[in-house]
Design a protein around this motif. Structure first.
Motif, short mmCIF file in Angstrom:
data_model
loop_
_atom_site.label_atom_id
_atom_site.label_comp_id
_atom_site.label_asym_id
_atom_site.label_seq_id
_atom_site.Cartn_x
_atom_site.Cartn_y
_atom_site.Cartn_z
N GLU A 1 90.69 -21.45 46.58
CA GLU A 1 89.92 -22.25 45.62
C GLU A 1 88.90 -21.39 44.87
N LYS A 2 88.36 -20.39 45.55
CA LYS A 2 87.35 -19.52 44.94
C LYS A 2 87.97 -18.38 44.15
N ARG B 1 92.57 -23.63 56.65
CA ARG B 1 91.40 -24.09 55.89
C ARG B 1 90.63 -22.92 55.29
N ILE B 2 90.58 -21.80 56.00
CA ILE B 2 89.89 -20.61 55.47
C ILE B 2 90.68 -20.04 54.31
N SER C 1 90.20 -22.33 51.29
CA SER C 1 88.87 -22.16 50.72
C SER C 1 88.80 -20.90 49.86
#
Length: 88
Positions: free
Chosen positions: A18-19, A11-12, A15
Motif C-alpha cells: 500500500e505504501k 498483513r505486513i 501494508s
C-alpha cells in the motif's frame, strides 16, 4: 524493505504494498505460496548488519557519549575508517 523471516506475514506485505514499497523477506518454510525473494539482496543486508555489529564494538559509538549529532557522526566516521584500514 529487507527483513528477517519473523516478519513474513501477509498483513505486513500488504501494508508495504500500500505504501509503494517492495518486501524482500525470506518466506517461512511452512508458507504455501512463496513470494519472490532475492537471495543476493539478502546477502547484502547481512553485510550491513555485520558492519553495524563491528561498529558497536567501539565503546564511544555504542554508548553514545557524544551529545551533539555532529560529534557522534564524526566518531562513527572515524570508527568506520579504522575498520576499513584494519581490513586492508
Amino acid at each position: 524493505m529487507l527483513a528477517d523471516k519473523a516478519y513474513d506475514a501477509d498483513r505486513i506485505r500488504a501494508s508495504l504494498r500500500e505504501k509503494g514499497a517492495f518486501a524482500y523477506i525470506p518466506p517461512k518454510a511452512n508458507r504455501r505460496s512463496k513470494p519472490y525473494f532475492s537471495t543476493w539482496l539478502y546477502r547484502e543486508r547481512n553485510l550491513i548488519e555485520r558492519f553495524f555489529s563491528k561498529l558497536k564494538h567501539f565503546r564511544r559509538v555504542a554508548t553514545r557519549y557524544d551529545k551533539l549529532a555532529e560529534n557522534f557522526l564524526a566518531m562513527v566516521q572515524l570508527a568506520s575508517m579504522r575498520l576499513w584500514l584494519h581490513r586492508l
